[in-house]
Motif scaffolding. Structure first.
Motif, PDB file in Angstrom:
ATOM      1  N   ARG A  77      -8.181  51.110   1.184  1.00  0.00           N
ATOM      2  CA  ARG A  77      -7.903  50.267   0.019  1.00  0.00           C
ATOM      3  C   ARG A  77      -6.614  50.703  -0.660  1.00  0.00           C
ATOM      4  N   GLU A  78      -6.391  52.002  -0.729  1.00  0.00           N
ATOM      5  CA  GLU A  78      -5.178  52.505  -1.376  1.00  0.00           C
ATOM      6  C   GLU A  78      -3.933  52.107  -0.582  1.00  0.00           C
ATOM      7  N   ARG A  79      -4.018  52.127   0.753  1.00  0.00           N
ATOM      8  CA  ARG A  79      -2.876  51.729   1.568  1.00  0.00           C
ATOM      9  C   ARG A  79      -2.552  50.246   1.379  1.00  0.00           C
ATOM     10  N   ALA A  80      -3.565  49.453   1.064  1.00  0.00           N
ATOM     11  CA  ALA A  80      -3.346  48.017   0.896  1.00  0.00           C
ATOM     12  C   ALA A  80      -2.689  47.684  -0.427  1.00  0.00           C
ATOM     13  N   ARG A  81      -2.660  48.639  -1.369  1.00  0.00           N
ATOM     14  CA  ARG A  81      -2.029  48.384  -2.667  1.00  0.00           C
ATOM     15  C   ARG A  81      -0.526  48.569  -2.525  1.00  0.00           C
ATOM     16  N   ALA A  82       0.141  47.480  -2.131  1.00  0.00           N
ATOM     17  CA  ALA A  82       1.569  47.558  -1.808  1.00  0.00           C
ATOM     18  C   ALA A  82       2.459  47.077  -2.935  1.00  0.00           C
ATOM     19  N   THR A  83       1.897  46.851  -4.126  1.00  0.00           N
ATOM     20  CA  THR A  83       2.678  46.277  -5.218  1.00  0.00           C
ATOM     21  C   THR A  83       3.894  47.129  -5.562  1.00  0.00           C
ATOM     22  N   ASP A  84       3.711  48.441  -5.613  1.00  0.00           N
ATOM     23  CA  ASP A  84       4.803  49.325  -6.007  1.00  0.00           C
ATOM     24  C   ASP A  84       5.890  49.404  -4.942  1.00  0.00           C
ATOM     25  N   HIS A  85       5.569  48.989  -3.705  1.00  0.00           N
ATOM     26  CA  HIS A  85       6.547  49.076  -2.615  1.00  0.00           C
ATOM     27  C   HIS A  85       7.157  47.725  -2.290  1.00  0.00           C
ATOM     28  N   SER A  86       6.850  46.700  -3.050  1.00  0.00           N
ATOM     29  CA  SER A  86       7.308  45.354  -2.745  1.00  0.00           C
ATOM     30  C   SER A  86       8.372  44.929  -3.749  1.00  0.00           C
ATOM     31  N   ALA A  87       9.556  44.617  -3.246  1.00  0.00           N
ATOM     32  CA  ALA A  87      10.637  44.178  -4.140  1.00  0.00           C
ATOM     33  C   ALA A  87      10.304  42.838  -4.773  1.00  0.00           C
ATOM     34  N   LYS A  88       9.688  41.947  -4.015  1.00  0.00           N
ATOM     35  CA  LYS A  88       9.372  40.614  -4.532  1.00  0.00           C
ATOM     36  C   LYS A  88       8.355  40.697  -5.669  1.00  0.00           C
ATOM     37  N   LEU A  89       7.304  41.512  -5.484  1.00  0.00           N
ATOM     38  CA  LEU A  89       6.297  41.626  -6.533  1.00  0.00           C
ATOM     39  C   LEU A  89       6.855  42.347  -7.752  1.00  0.00           C
ATOM     40  N   GLU A  91     -10.300  42.810  -6.759  1.00  0.00           N
ATOM     41  CA  GLU A  91      -8.941  43.351  -6.873  1.00  0.00           C
ATOM     42  C   GLU A  91      -8.030  42.594  -5.910  1.00  0.00           C
ATOM     43  N   HIS A  92      -6.892  42.109  -6.405  1.00  0.00           N
ATOM     44  CA  HIS A  92      -5.949  41.380  -5.563  1.00  0.00           C
ATOM     45  C   HIS A  92      -4.895  42.350  -5.046  1.00  0.00           C
ATOM     46  N   ALA A  93      -4.738  42.415  -3.717  1.00  0.00           N
ATOM     47  CA  ALA A  93      -3.769  43.319  -3.096  1.00  0.00           C
ATOM     48  C   ALA A  93      -2.850  42.534  -2.168  1.00  0.00           C
ATOM     49  N   PRO A  94      -1.869  41.807  -2.730  1.00  0.00           N
ATOM     50  CA  PRO A  94      -0.903  41.117  -1.861  1.00  0.00           C
ATOM     51  C   PRO A  94      -0.053  42.118  -1.101  1.00  0.00           C
ATOM     52  N   GLN A  95       0.186  41.838   0.174  1.00  0.00           N
ATOM     53  CA  GLN A  95       0.916  42.771   1.015  1.00  0.00           C
ATOM     54  C   GLN A  95       2.419  42.602   0.853  1.00  0.00           C
ATOM     55  N   ARG A  96       3.146  43.569   1.359  1.00  0.00           N
ATOM     56  CA  ARG A  96       4.606  43.503   1.281  1.00  0.00           C
ATOM     57  C   ARG A  96       5.114  42.296   2.045  1.00  0.00           C
ATOM     58  N   GLU A  97       6.232  41.737   1.595  1.00  0.00           N
ATOM     59  CA  GLU A  97       6.798  40.579   2.250  1.00  0.00           C
ATOM     60  C   GLU A  97       7.182  40.919   3.686  1.00  0.00           C
TER      61      GLU A  97
END
Length: 368
Positions: A351-363, A257-263
């Protein structure tokens, strides 16, 4: 040549004083007019400085401003040295430290020549950490202490680190990042991956040194670290090589699972950043020595030598570091009294905290 230069100087100011033709004199001596013109310009500049000193009357003016600036510079340098020494003894995760550093930057940024990069280098902190501190809302002023008659009803809960060994399991999360190095005068990229929950056994699970960063190299490091770990979570930043199609395909093939962090969120990979600092503090003096050697012997400034030498050095240092590390004992103590089911729940929450996709404007814009 001196006579030609003198003729050229006279020609610039009073050509009618010349008894001979300057072009004929240049042709006779075999000197090109362009070269003579450059030499005359340099000579005039030097002559004017000498003449100004020789014809000056009285004593030269005292440089009051220069002396004052030198004093201010010395004071500022001393203060930065003190601040750097204090920061080395304090953890950067304390909110008070961030507020003090931001306040110092806001006061000093008006100084001529002081850039944010230079300020951060003086304090040995990353630029993105300072930017993140600047975006944080100011902390509310502390409340007055409760009186003895009215004791506080709520007790502060014990703080648990986000990446503590008591909330992570080995093999569940792998952090990857890239940092800059230099060896033999060649700028290098260190790409590394770390099993965050298993860093007590190995500081890095995969490292690669090259003179550039690309999706292929990132995928190679992630493949080495995530092999035989289906279902693991890969924590990265939003750099182009980490979000490239080639990298995503490699993670899909590994069933990761890929979990890119917030910018601009270095805390998302705090353990990897801390490991980079440890590596640089150990290898820095040796790599700096190679830079000085290459400066003295330019033929040694070669990319292949720099990559091979740095790889051998880091491999040896990482093994020596792991033999002397106390992380294994700390991990056993942290996990020894915790119920296995509770540890699994804590690891899943991490792991759930690392899923920042929904909180990232760039993603989010990338999906749109």
């Amino acid at each position: 040549m001196l006579a030609l230069i003198a003729l050229g100087v006279v020609a610039r100011f009073q050509r009618r004083w010349l008894a001979v033709d300057l072009q004929s004199a240049c042709a006779e001596q075999g000197v090109g007019p362009e070269r003579l013109s450059r030499l005359v310009s340099l000579a005039i500049e030097r002559f004017e400085a000498v003449v100004a000193v020789l014809t000056r009357r009285g004593r030269p003016p005292r440089e009051h401003d220069r002396g004052r600036l030198d004093v201010e510079l010395a004071i500022t340098t001393a203060l930065l040295e003190v601040a750097t020494a204090l920061l080395r003894r304090l953890t950067l995760r304390r909110r008070l430290v961030g507020e003090l550093v931001v306040g110092a930057w806001l006061r000093l940024r008006e100084l001529q020549g002081l850039t944010q990069k230079r300020f951060c280098e003086a304090l040995h902190i990353p630029e993105r950490t300072l930017r993140q501190w600047q975006r944080r809302p100011p902390q509310a002023p502390p409340r007055s202490a409760p009186s003895a008659e009215e004791p506080s009803k709520r007790r502060r809960r014990t703080r648990r680190g986000r990446f503590g060994f008591d909330v992570l399991l080995p093999g569940t999360q792998v952090g990857a990042d890239t940092t800059d190095l230099s060896a033999f005068g060649i700028p290098l990229k260190l790409i590394a991956a770390q099993d965050i929950g298993g860093r007590d056994q190995a500081l890095f699970d995969a490292v690669l040194v090259d003179d550039h960063e690309s999706a292929e190299l990132v995928a190679q490091v992630l493949t080495e670290a995530l092999r035989d770990r289906p279902g693991a979570q890969a924590i990265t930043d939003q750099g182009t090589p980490y979000l490239a199609k080639h990298t995503r395909q490699a993670l899909d093939d590994l069933e990761a699972e890929h979990a890119p962090q917030r910018e601009a969120d270095p805390i998302g990979k705090a353990t990897v950043e801390r490991a980079f600092r440890s590596v640089k503090s150990i290898a820095g003096p040796l790599l700096g020595l190679t830079d000085r050697i290459a400066q003295a012997l330019p033929p040694l400034r070669h990319a292949a030598l720099a990559k091979a030498g740095t790889t051998v050095l880091l491999t040896a240092l990482l093994r020596a570091y792991q033999h002397g590390a106390r992380a294994a004992r700390a991990a056993l103590e942290a996990r020894g009294s915790i119920d296995p089911e509770q540890l699994e729940r804590s690891a899943e929450a991490s792991r759930e905290r690392a899923r920042a996709t929904d909180h990232s404007a760039k993603l989010l814009l990338g999906h749109l």
